[in-house]
Design a protein around this motif. Structure first.
Motif, PDB file in Angstrom:
ATOM      1  N   LEU A 215     -11.481 -10.373  -0.439  1.00  0.00           N
ATOM      2  CA  LEU A 215     -10.071  -9.970  -0.354  1.00  0.00           C
ATOM      3  C   LEU A 215      -9.932  -8.449  -0.398  1.00  0.00           C
ATOM      4  O   LEU A 215      -8.834  -7.924  -0.624  1.00  0.00           O
TER       5      LEU A 215
ATOM      6  N   VAL B 110     -10.543  -6.166  -2.559  1.00  0.00           N
ATOM      7  CA  VAL B 110     -10.214  -5.375  -3.743  1.00  0.00           C
ATOM      8  C   VAL B 110     -11.476  -4.877  -4.446  1.00  0.00           C
ATOM      9  O   VAL B 110     -11.398  -4.036  -5.331  1.00  0.00           O
TER      10      VAL B 110
ATOM     11  N   GLN C  74      -6.110  -5.695   6.083  1.00  0.00           N
ATOM     12  CA  GLN C  74      -4.819  -6.095   5.522  1.00  0.00           C
ATOM     13  C   GLN C  74      -4.097  -7.109   6.396  1.00  0.00           C
ATOM     14  O   GLN C  74      -3.316  -7.912   5.901  1.00  0.00           O
TER      15      GLN C  74
ATOM     16  N   ARG D 183      -5.414 -10.495   5.611  1.00  0.00           N
ATOM     17  CA  ARG D 183      -4.967 -10.893   4.267  1.00  0.00           C
ATOM     18  C   ARG D 183      -3.532 -11.414   4.280  1.00  0.00           C
ATOM     19  O   ARG D 183      -3.149 -12.201   3.428  1.00  0.00           O
TER      20      ARG D 183
ATOM     21  N   ILE E 200      -0.293 -12.451 -11.505  1.00  0.00           N
ATOM     22  CA  ILE E 200       0.076 -11.052 -11.676  1.00  0.00           C
ATOM     23  C   ILE E 200       1.399 -10.775 -10.969  1.00  0.00           C
ATOM     24  O   ILE E 200       1.510 -10.936  -9.756  1.00  0.00           O
TER      25      ILE E 200
ATOM     26  N   TYR F 211       9.121  -7.022 -15.485  1.00  0.00           N
ATOM     27  CA  TYR F 211      10.538  -6.719 -15.670  1.00  0.00           C
ATOM     28  C   TYR F 211      11.401  -7.193 -14.502  1.00  0.00           C
ATOM     29  O   TYR F 211      12.615  -7.024 -14.523  1.00  0.00           O
ATOM     30  N   LEU F 212      10.767  -7.785 -13.481  1.00  0.00           N
ATOM     31  CA  LEU F 212      11.525  -8.307 -12.344  1.00  0.00           C
ATOM     32  C   LEU F 212      11.654  -9.830 -12.460  1.00  0.00           C
ATOM     33  O   LEU F 212      10.826 -10.475 -13.089  1.00  0.00           O
TER      34      LEU F 212
ATOM     35  N   ILE G 289       9.289  -8.868  -2.944  1.00  0.00           N
ATOM     36  CA  ILE G 289       8.315  -7.801  -2.703  1.00  0.00           C
ATOM     37  C   ILE G 289       7.139  -8.354  -1.901  1.00  0.00           C
ATOM     38  O   ILE G 289       6.686  -7.740  -0.936  1.00  0.00           O
TER      39      ILE G 289
ATOM     40  N   ILE H 150       5.621  -7.277   1.748  1.00  0.00           N
ATOM     41  CA  ILE H 150       4.215  -6.948   1.967  1.00  0.00           C
ATOM     42  C   ILE H 150       3.641  -7.811   3.086  1.00  0.00           C
ATOM     43  O   ILE H 150       2.958  -7.330   3.977  1.00  0.00           O
ATOM     44  N   LYS H 151       3.961  -9.105   3.054  1.00  0.00           N
ATOM     45  CA  LYS H 151       3.397 -10.025   4.044  1.00  0.00           C
ATOM     46  C   LYS H 151       4.228 -10.086   5.320  1.00  0.00           C
ATOM     47  O   LYS H 151       3.860 -10.804   6.251  1.00  0.00           O
TER      48      LYS H 151
ATOM     49  N   LYS I 220      10.659  -2.367  -6.136  1.00  0.00           N
ATOM     50  CA  LYS I 220       9.900  -2.352  -7.390  1.00  0.00           C
ATOM     51  C   LYS I 220      10.634  -1.571  -8.466  1.00  0.00           C
ATOM     52  O   LYS I 220      10.670  -1.988  -9.614  1.00  0.00           O
TER      53      LYS I 220
ATOM     54  N   GLU J 131       1.509   0.098 -12.264  1.00  0.00           N
ATOM     55  CA  GLU J 131       0.808  -0.708 -11.264  1.00  0.00           C
ATOM     56  C   GLU J 131      -0.626  -0.981 -11.711  1.00  0.00           C
ATOM     57  O   GLU J 131      -1.174  -2.026 -11.414  1.00  0.00           O
TER      58      GLU J 131
ATOM     59  N   TYR K  85      -0.308  -3.314 -15.170  1.00  0.00           N
ATOM     60  CA  TYR K  85       0.059  -4.700 -14.829  1.00  0.00           C
ATOM     61  C   TYR K  85      -0.938  -5.309 -13.853  1.00  0.00           C
ATOM     62  O   TYR K  85      -0.861  -6.490 -13.565  1.00  0.00           O
ATOM     63  N   ARG K  86      -1.825  -4.504 -13.279  1.00  0.00           N
ATOM     64  CA  ARG K  86      -2.760  -4.925 -12.243  1.00  0.00           C
ATOM     65  C   ARG K  86      -2.048  -5.350 -10.960  1.00  0.00           C
ATOM     66  O   ARG K  86      -2.610  -6.077 -10.125  1.00  0.00           O
ATOM     67  N   THR K  87      -0.809  -4.935 -10.799  1.00  0.00           N
ATOM     68  CA  THR K  87      -0.070  -5.342  -9.604  1.00  0.00           C
ATOM     69  C   THR K  87      -0.609  -4.653  -8.360  1.00  0.00           C
ATOM     70  O   THR K  87      -0.449  -5.170  -7.260  1.00  0.00           O
TER      71      THR K  87
ATOM     72  N   ARG L 217      -3.654  -4.477  -7.567  1.00  0.00           N
ATOM     73  CA  ARG L 217      -4.653  -5.414  -7.077  1.00  0.00           C
ATOM     74  C   ARG L 217      -3.988  -6.564  -6.324  1.00  0.00           C
ATOM     75  O   ARG L 217      -4.405  -6.941  -5.236  1.00  0.00           O
ATOM     76  N   GLN L 218      -2.911  -7.085  -6.920  1.00  0.00           N
ATOM     77  CA  GLN L 218      -2.220  -8.196  -6.275  1.00  0.00           C
ATOM     78  C   GLN L 218      -1.568  -7.739  -4.965  1.00  0.00           C
ATOM     79  O   GLN L 218      -1.584  -8.466  -3.972  1.00  0.00           O
ATOM     80  N   ASN L 219      -1.010  -6.522  -4.957  1.00  0.00           N
ATOM     81  CA  ASN L 219      -0.421  -5.974  -3.725  1.00  0.00           C
ATOM     82  C   ASN L 219      -1.452  -5.943  -2.605  1.00  0.00           C
ATOM     83  O   ASN L 219      -1.162  -6.295  -1.458  1.00  0.00           O
ATOM     84  N   VAL L 220      -2.663  -5.515  -2.938  1.00  0.00           N
ATOM     85  CA  VAL L 220      -3.712  -5.425  -1.931  1.00  0.00           C
ATOM     86  C   VAL L 220      -4.122  -6.834  -1.478  1.00  0.00           C
ATOM     87  O   VAL L 220      -4.270  -7.100  -0.287  1.00  0.00           O
ATOM     88  N   ILE L 221      -4.265  -7.746  -2.441  1.00  0.00           N
ATOM     89  CA  ILE L 221      -4.603  -9.126  -2.094  1.00  0.00           C
ATOM     90  C   ILE L 221      -3.536  -9.719  -1.175  1.00  0.00           C
ATOM     91  O   ILE L 221      -3.827 -10.422  -0.215  1.00  0.00           O
ATOM     92  N   ASP L 222      -2.270  -9.375  -1.442  1.00  0.00           N
ATOM     93  CA  ASP L 222      -1.172  -9.936  -0.660  1.00  0.00           C
ATOM     94  C   ASP L 222      -1.110  -9.377   0.760  1.00  0.00           C
ATOM     95  O   ASP L 222      -0.421  -9.931   1.601  1.00  0.00           O
TER      96      ASP L 222
ATOM     97  N   LEU M  95      -1.393  -5.534   1.533  1.00  0.00           N
ATOM     98  CA  LEU M  95      -1.175  -4.103   1.685  1.00  0.00           C
ATOM     99  C   LEU M  95      -2.569  -3.472   1.654  1.00  0.00           C
ATOM    100  O   LEU M  95      -3.404  -3.906   0.878  1.00  0.00           O
TER     101      LEU M  95
ATOM    102  N   LEU N 210     -10.673  -2.322  -7.464  1.00  0.00           N
ATOM    103  CA  LEU N 210      -9.437  -2.600  -8.207  1.00  0.00           C
ATOM    104  C   LEU N 210      -9.660  -3.716  -9.214  1.00  0.00           C
ATOM    105  O   LEU N 210     -10.405  -4.613  -8.986  1.00  0.00           O
TER     106      LEU N 210
END
Lengths: 301, 270
Positions: free
Chosen positions: A51, A53, A70, A73, A84, A88-89, A97, A101-102, B11, B94, B97-99, B101-106, B108, B270
């Protein structure tokens, strides 16, 4: 059948530690592919690498026959380790979000929240969710893009039995809809219930790959109990078993090909013995898994 | 680019720490443009108490076109830390929260991720500059005695310079945030660097006569782009324009931190 994921000679070294060691693997479309391995065997590192990362030390991998970036992915729904999100959202804000991204329309948010039955709490902040709800939100997030492949890493980790059952049903439902699923787990029972294919990793090495339905094929085991002194000798005299193991008053026969429990019963009856316990044991994945690991360790030493 | 900005705004918009810091910043900008005149008037009333007729601070043309542009931008740039904090928060969160990493997985790329933060820095700089421009216009119109269109916009390029200064500083804060990854430590380092390290280095080196020091300290370079305008009100000569070497130094730092920040994010696991 077309290949969804192909990994060739992938390695990731952290100094002298080989987290993933020369791993090659293929996953076909429609497979529900289980990656088994003890903790620290390189499951998450492997998934992190495919993936993008984690940067691999060497080796290559391809998604849908092209280099993973990307854009590939965006066609994958993936959760690594625990869910993850921005604490706060709210659930909806978090999923929007992911939509951006997708590059999928916001209208998908309501749809996936219904699938995981989280629409009641969709406007609560993520940090107020229970662990089960967090897991469901991450599955919802993975479903947003209507993915061709879903990657789930220990999806039932830390859940109570009811939560585990819920998530498992959800995964089976998704699998039945024809999606390819890659599921990493150290829970053998989970893999056996859900997956069609599986592989076993140990210390970053691939040590076995095969079909879940083949587990338990091959040699048949029959357990026998009877109130006779010389049962072991009698059973050995039958010539039906390649190996007989004794556990207290119970004898487990590993049968030669072509012999079945019925023939054992017939043979004992002819010898004037009545069995009080005669059971055919199919091998569980757990047993196979332990055998594979033991074989590997034996082979190395 | 709009997609990246939209992701970033989604965000931060509901985040309380961001809202608090951003509104503190806007209020502070507003205060500069509103409070100085009453303060001068207060000084005047004090002078009258002391029977010092003839000295009238309110005639200082602080708010008059075209002086106002250099005056308010010089003051306003000193508030940049507040905005820097909000950005440090958003980027270090970011990591914690490790977000990221999740952003990249998703879906980006690492580069898109950090560019979305840089785009946000640009957006904040332009928004602040626009806000300051509107405030400057209003206060200028109130206090300037004879208004002409030429005078109004003369020197208003200071607003653009202000946007550049702010953007460069924000990219620098992003670099610090990405490098350190822990919000409190990153903020501490930013304060310590800006207020202590650079001031000591600058003070010591200029004392020794090495004036080039201002060009090699990032925050000092940013600050020195607009010179202090006030001594001119006591008839000293000031630099009321931008020089190319000083502009070059800021652009060089901008390029350096832009490159370094992207590289840090792209190269790391990440």
């Amino acid at each position: 059948m077309d290949t969804v994921l192909s990994i060739k000679n992938l390695s990731k070294h952290y100094g002298r530690v080989k987290a993933v060691d020369d791993l090659s693997l293929e996953v076909q479309r429609g497979n529900v592919f289980g990656i088994l391995g003890p903790n620290g065997s390189g499951k998450t590192t492997t998934l992190g690498t495919i993936l993008n990362v984690i940067n691999q030390t060497s080796g290559t991998f391809e998604w849908f026959g092209q280099k993973g970036d990307q854009n590939t992915r965006k066609r994958i729904g993936a959760i690594l380790e625990h869910p993850i999100f921005y604490p706060y959202l709210t659930g909806v804000q978090n999923l929007k979000i992911v939509c951006d991204i997708k590059e999928v329309p916001y209208s998908r948010v309501e749809e996936v929240l219904k699938v995981v039955s989280l629409d009641e709490r969709k406007d609560s902040k993520f940090k107020t969710y229970s662990l089960g709800m967090k897991q469901r939100l991450s599955i919802a997030s993975a479903l947003l893009c209507d993915p061709e492949v879903m990657i789930l890493d220990e999806p039932t980790n830390g859940l109570d039995p009811q939560g585990i059952a819920e998530i498992r049903d959800l995964i089976i439902e998704i699998a039945n809809s024809g999606k390819t699923i890659i599921l990493a787990s150290h829970l053998l029972d989970e893999v056996q219930k859900v997956c069609t294919h599986f592989c076993v990793l140990q210390r970053g090495k691939l040590i076995h790959t095969g079909l879940v339905e083949d587990v338990g094929k091959g040699s048949l085991n029959v357990e026998v109990k009877a109130d006779v002194e010389n049962l072991q000798a009698v059973l050995e005299g039958s010539g039906m078993a390649s190996h007989i193991k004794r556990e207290l008053d119970k004898y487990t026969m590993t049968m030669h090909n072509g012999y079945s429990a019925a023939q054992v019963n017939e043979y004992l009856f002819k010898q004037g013995i009545t069995a009080k316990h005669l059971v055919v044991k199919t091998k569980t994945l757990e047993k196979q898994f332990l055998e594979i690991l033991a074989g590997q360790e034996g082979g190395q030493s | 680019m709009m997609r990246l900005l939209r992701i970033e705004l989604q965000k931060v918009r509901p985040s309380r720490s961001f809202k608090v810091l951003a509104s503190m910043y806007l209020v502070a900008l507003f205060v500069i443009c509103v409070v100085v005149m009453p303060f001068l008037q207060y000084l005047k009333s004090r002078f009258e108490d002391f029977d010092m007729d003839g000295i009238d601070p309110t005639i200082i043309p602080f708010y008059e076109f075209p002086d106002i542009w250099q005056n308010i931008t010089w003051v306003a740039i000193h508030l940049k830390l507040l905005l820097g904090f909000s950005l440090i928060f958003s980027v270090t969160n970011e990591f914690s929260y490790r977000t990221i990493r999740q952003n990249v997985i998703d879906g980006l790329s690492q580069k898109e991720f950090i560019i979305s933060k840089i785009v946000m820095a640009g957006f904040l700089s332009l928004a602040s500059a626009a806000f300051l421009f509107v405030l400057g216009m209003i206060t200028g119109l109130i206090y300037t005695s004879d208004i002409s269109l030429g005078l109004m916009f003369e020197d208003s390029y200071f607003i653009l310079i202000f946007a550049l200064q702010l953007f460069t500083f924000l990219v620098f804060t992003l670099f610090v945030g990405v490098l350190i990854k822990k919000s409190i430590i990153a903020m501490g380092v930013l304060i310590f660097w800006t207020m202590v390290v650079e001031n000591i280095a600058w003070g010591r080196m200029t004392y020794l006569g090495y004036d080039w020091i201002g060009y090699v300290l990032p925050v000092k370079s940013i600050n020195q782009l607009v010179h202090v305008p006030f001594p001119k009100y006591v008839f000293q000569e000031v630099q009321d324009y931008i020089t190319f070497p000083e502009l070059g130094a800021v652009l060089a730092f901008l390029a350096l931190f832009y490159w370094a920040t992207i590289r840090l994010v792209v190269k790391r696991d990440l």
